[in-house]
Design an enzyme around this catalytic site. Structure first.
Site, PDB file in Angstrom:
ATOM      1  N   GLY A  99       0.060   5.118   0.617  1.00 50.05           N
ATOM      2  CA  GLY A  99      -0.381   4.360   1.788  1.00 50.05           C
ATOM      3  C   GLY A  99      -1.864   4.516   2.037  1.00 50.05           C
ATOM      4  O   GLY A  99      -2.421   5.602   1.892  1.00 50.05           O
ATOM      5  N   HIS A 100      -2.525   3.415   2.369  1.00 46.91           N
ATOM      6  CA  HIS A 100      -3.929   3.447   2.772  1.00 46.91           C
ATOM      7  C   HIS A 100      -4.013   3.018   4.231  1.00 46.91           C
ATOM      8  O   HIS A 100      -3.511   1.950   4.606  1.00 46.91           O
ATOM      9  CB  HIS A 100      -4.766   2.490   1.911  1.00 46.91           C
ATOM     10  CG  HIS A 100      -5.011   2.999   0.530  1.00 46.91           C
ATOM     11  ND1 HIS A 100      -5.572   2.232  -0.464  1.00 46.91           N
ATOM     12  CD2 HIS A 100      -4.780   4.209  -0.023  1.00 46.91           C
ATOM     13  CE1 HIS A 100      -5.677   2.947  -1.571  1.00 46.91           C
ATOM     14  NE2 HIS A 100      -5.200   4.146  -1.328  1.00 46.91           N
ATOM     15  N   LYS A 146      -9.141   7.141   0.918  1.00 47.59           N
ATOM     16  CA  LYS A 146      -9.616   6.051   0.050  1.00 47.59           C
ATOM     17  C   LYS A 146      -9.545   4.704   0.750  1.00 47.59           C
ATOM     18  O   LYS A 146     -10.376   3.825   0.497  1.00 47.59           O
ATOM     19  CB  LYS A 146      -8.788   5.997  -1.233  1.00 47.59           C
ATOM     20  CG  LYS A 146      -8.891   7.233  -2.093  1.00 47.59           C
ATOM     21  CD  LYS A 146      -8.079   7.099  -3.359  1.00 47.59           C
ATOM     22  CE  LYS A 146      -6.586   6.962  -3.121  1.00 47.59           C
ATOM     23  NZ  LYS A 146      -5.976   8.140  -2.476  1.00 47.59           N
ATOM     24  N   SER A 150     -18.076  10.246   5.379  1.00 47.32           N
ATOM     25  CA  SER A 150     -17.321   9.668   6.485  1.00 47.32           C
ATOM     26  C   SER A 150     -17.273  10.669   7.630  1.00 47.32           C
ATOM     27  O   SER A 150     -16.896  11.828   7.440  1.00 47.32           O
ATOM     28  CB  SER A 150     -15.900   9.310   6.043  1.00 47.32           C
ATOM     29  OG  SER A 150     -15.135   8.862   7.136  1.00 47.32           O
ATOM     30  N   GLN A 158      -2.745   7.377  -4.923  1.00 46.35           N
ATOM     31  CA  GLN A 158      -2.540   8.819  -5.050  1.00 46.35           C
ATOM     32  C   GLN A 158      -3.874   9.514  -5.376  1.00 46.35           C
ATOM     33  O   GLN A 158      -4.899   9.163  -4.823  1.00 46.35           O
ATOM     34  CB  GLN A 158      -1.461   9.133  -6.091  1.00 46.35           C
ATOM     35  CG  GLN A 158      -0.069   8.774  -5.655  1.00 46.35           C
ATOM     36  CD  GLN A 158       0.374   7.432  -6.151  1.00 46.35           C
ATOM     37  OE1 GLN A 158      -0.109   6.890  -7.123  1.00 46.35           O
ATOM     38  NE2 GLN A 158       1.336   6.848  -5.473  1.00 46.35           N
ATOM     39  N   ARG A 194      11.581   0.423 -22.003  1.00 48.42           N
ATOM     40  CA  ARG A 194      11.592  -1.010 -22.346  1.00 48.42           C
ATOM     41  C   ARG A 194      12.853  -1.722 -21.855  1.00 48.42           C
ATOM     42  O   ARG A 194      13.345  -2.664 -22.466  1.00 48.42           O
ATOM     43  CB  ARG A 194      11.422  -1.197 -23.872  1.00 48.42           C
ATOM     44  CG  ARG A 194      10.077  -0.752 -24.384  1.00 48.42           C
ATOM     45  CD  ARG A 194      10.051  -0.509 -25.857  1.00 48.42           C
ATOM     46  NE  ARG A 194      10.904   0.627 -26.209  1.00 48.42           N
ATOM     47  CZ  ARG A 194      11.087   1.051 -27.451  1.00 48.42           C
ATOM     48  NH1 ARG A 194      10.513   0.439 -28.464  1.00 48.42           N
ATOM     49  NH2 ARG A 194      11.870   2.084 -27.700  1.00 48.42           N
ATOM     50  N   GLY A 246      -4.435  12.948  -3.498  1.00 48.65           N
ATOM     51  CA  GLY A 246      -4.260  11.777  -2.649  1.00 48.65           C
ATOM     52  C   GLY A 246      -4.573  12.087  -1.201  1.00 48.65           C
ATOM     53  O   GLY A 246      -4.915  13.209  -0.836  1.00 48.65           O
ATOM     54  N   ASP A 247      -4.490  11.071  -0.351  1.00 52.15           N
ATOM     55  CA  ASP A 247      -4.735  11.208   1.095  1.00 52.15           C
ATOM     56  C   ASP A 247      -6.179  11.605   1.411  1.00 52.15           C
ATOM     57  O   ASP A 247      -6.457  12.184   2.449  1.00 52.15           O
ATOM     58  CB  ASP A 247      -3.772  12.238   1.734  1.00 52.15           C
ATOM     59  CG  ASP A 247      -2.318  11.916   1.453  1.00 52.15           C
ATOM     60  OD1 ASP A 247      -1.940  10.749   1.630  1.00 52.15           O
ATOM     61  OD2 ASP A 247      -1.577  12.821   1.041  1.00 52.15           O
ATOM     62  N   GLU A 248      -7.109  11.270   0.505  1.00 53.01           N
ATOM     63  CA  GLU A 248      -8.506  11.636   0.736  1.00 53.01           C
ATOM     64  C   GLU A 248      -9.231  10.659   1.656  1.00 53.01           C
ATOM     65  O   GLU A 248     -10.391  10.886   2.005  1.00 53.01           O
ATOM     66  CB  GLU A 248      -9.280  11.721  -0.592  1.00 53.01           C
ATOM     67  CG  GLU A 248      -8.812  12.784  -1.541  1.00 53.01           C
ATOM     68  CD  GLU A 248      -7.775  12.287  -2.535  1.00 53.01           C
ATOM     69  OE1 GLU A 248      -7.422  13.031  -3.456  1.00 53.01           O
ATOM     70  OE2 GLU A 248      -7.311  11.133  -2.379  1.00 53.01           O
ATOM     71  N   GLY A 256     -15.684   9.848  10.658  1.00 50.29           N
ATOM     72  CA  GLY A 256     -14.675   9.354  11.591  1.00 50.29           C
ATOM     73  C   GLY A 256     -13.866   8.270  10.921  1.00 50.29           C
ATOM     74  O   GLY A 256     -14.215   7.782   9.841  1.00 50.29           O
ATOM     75  N   LYS A 297     -10.118   3.713   3.839  1.00 54.84           N
ATOM     76  CA  LYS A 297     -11.331   3.387   4.597  1.00 54.84           C
ATOM     77  C   LYS A 297     -12.496   3.115   3.657  1.00 54.84           C
ATOM     78  O   LYS A 297     -13.267   2.169   3.862  1.00 54.84           O
ATOM     79  CB  LYS A 297     -11.693   4.536   5.543  1.00 54.84           C
ATOM     80  CG  LYS A 297     -13.057   4.315   6.194  1.00 54.84           C
ATOM     81  CD  LYS A 297     -13.593   5.494   6.954  1.00 54.84           C
ATOM     82  CE  LYS A 297     -15.056   5.274   7.304  1.00 54.84           C
ATOM     83  NZ  LYS A 297     -15.611   6.311   8.185  1.00 54.84           N
TER      84      LYS A 297
END
Length: 438
Positions: free
Chosen positions: A42-43, A18, A415, A226, A145, A14-16, A417, A20
């Site tokens: 979070g994004h 995504k 990317s 994630q 369930r 995660g935190d790559e 920036g 942006k």
């Protein structure tokens, strides 16, 4: 005819970046659908002077005309969701008629947070670094369930009965195991019944909605949360999340059939980060890690926790591409490496004296890995904001070519920036997007 769909997901923990990437690509799609996780993910999207931190709402709503869909695979905290909706509306964005919540999504209730927080902080318990937002316990109830779905939230009588029964059970468990004070079911019912009234206009059979978009020739992007190595089945178990973060989760998490899941776009940083506990073979423990953290602003968008930083791990990236059938790579934060003279890349592992490129299934095996590095020359000049591949320093292009060659997937975007416009889109990838979204 192949469906006009693409999955965008994280290649590592995660935190790559995504958020942006989904935002940049979403102008080409009719809808963006989130298929897993909750508000633990979070994004961050930066548009000019505005910074948006989205935890449940798909990034597509930031583009006029694009629908945002929260699929059935998501666990949704109604109170937090409504707060996020209010924050988005205060920016002036019109999301009415463009944001939809699956009637089959599971609901997070206060007792889920109570159980998770108490469990994570209890003496002697194995800590896996959760955000204590109730995600895991909500998925536990789903699989047992005994969970509450959005469609049930809208039924006042059922909601009241469910909360009373669940609180009796969860309060007893929390009191017996952790000495936690009990929650008030009456207060909880009043709060969530009021939330249900506000959510009602946004609720839909989102599987049908997405099917109709595709049947009419529209295009859909599936937004991962994630990363692959946090997937409940394929990640570094037990230091994982509680849902299917890989490409396979797009089908089960939205109700769009697997034959309609098309191109897979995997997002990787030019290095690697991880938040929370768990194995991390290429983690840097010296000043170089501090340098990456500072330059990359590596702090969790949700938690604010400092991210652990490491060098690019090619065996891990190859495994990720294999699990996801990733065809394209998007490389983010290339500019963070601008000042480094020599850049190590892990190309293989030494495990118990043997050379391997296989990801061990057990934590002991993961923790015993000794990375084998190849060192590439750094470029020592700014790449920030460059939008044309040919204008990148030769050493940066060599670094990207090495990553592409070793990973088994084609690099389509880079990317340079945080802003939308600080992006390089390679011609072959642009052509592929036209085919997907035509």
């Amino acid at each position: 005819m192949r469906a006009k769909t693409a999955v965008v997901l994280g290649a590592q923990w995660g935190d790559e970046g995504k958020g942006k990437i989904v935002d940049v690509l979403s102008e080409r799609f009719n809808a963006v659908a989130r298929y897993a996780g909750g508000h633990n993910a979070g994004h961050t999207v930066i548009i000019g002077e505005h910074k948006f931190v989205l935890q449940l709402i798909p990034c597509g709503v930031l583009r006029p005309g694009c629908k945002g869909v929260i699929g059935n695979g998501v666990v949704l905290d109604p109170i937090y969701f409504l707060d996020e909706v209010d924050r988005i509306r205060k920016t002036g964005l019109d999301i009415d008629g463009r944001l939809f919540v699956s009637n089959r999504a599971q609901v997070i209730l206060p007792y889920h947070r109570m159980i998770e927080l108490a469990s994570e902080t209890a003496p002697g318990r194995q800590k896996i670094g959760t955000t204590s937002k109730g995600i895991g316990p909500a998925y536990e109830d789903k699989m047992a369930r005994s969970g509450l779905r959005i469609v049930d939230l809208l039924n006042a009588s059922l909601l009241k009965t469910h909360i009373e029964a669940a609180c009796e059970e969860k309060n007893a468990i929390a009191r017996a195991l952790f000495g936690t004070d009990p929650l008030d079911p009456s207060k909880m019912y009043e709060e969530y019944a009021a939330a249900a009234e506000r959510i009602l206009p946004l609720v839909a059979d989102t599987g049908r909605l997405l099917h109709d978009i595709l049947a009419q020739g529209g295009s859909v992007m599936f937004e991962g949360a994630q990363g692959t190595m946090l997937d409940i089945d394929h990640g570094t178990y037990p230091y994982v999340t509680s849902s299917s973060a890989t490409a396979g989760g797009a089908a089960t998490g939205t109700g769009v059939g697997p034959a309609n899941i098309g191109t897979v776009i995997s997002v990787t940083k030019a290095y690697v980060t991880r938040v929370g506990g768990g194995p991390f073979p290429t983690e840097i423990h010296d000043a170089a890690g501090d340098h990456l953290r500072a330059r990359g602003h590596e702090y969790g968008a949700v938690t604010g926790r400092p991210r652990r930083c490491g060098w690019l791990d090619m065996p891990l990236l190859r495994y990720s591409n294999q699990v996801n059938s990733a065809q394209w790579l998007v490389v983010t934060k290339l500019d963070v490496l601008d000042e480094i003279a020599e850049i190590p890349i892990c190309t293989a592992y030494e495990i118990d004296g043997k050379i391997s490129d296989e990801i061990p299934a057990d934590v002991r095996g993961l923790e015993s890995i000794k990375p084998i590095y190849t060192t590439l020359k750094g470029w020592r000049q700014s790449t920030e904001g460059i939008t044309e591949y040919e204008k990148l320093p030769q050493a940066a292009r060599d670094y990207l070519a090495f990553q592409e060659r070793e990973s088994g997937a084609k690099i389509g975007m880079i990317s340079t920036g945080p802003d939308r416009d600080q992006t390089i889109v390679l011609p072959e990838f642009a052509a592929a997007l036209k085919t997907i979204c035509a």
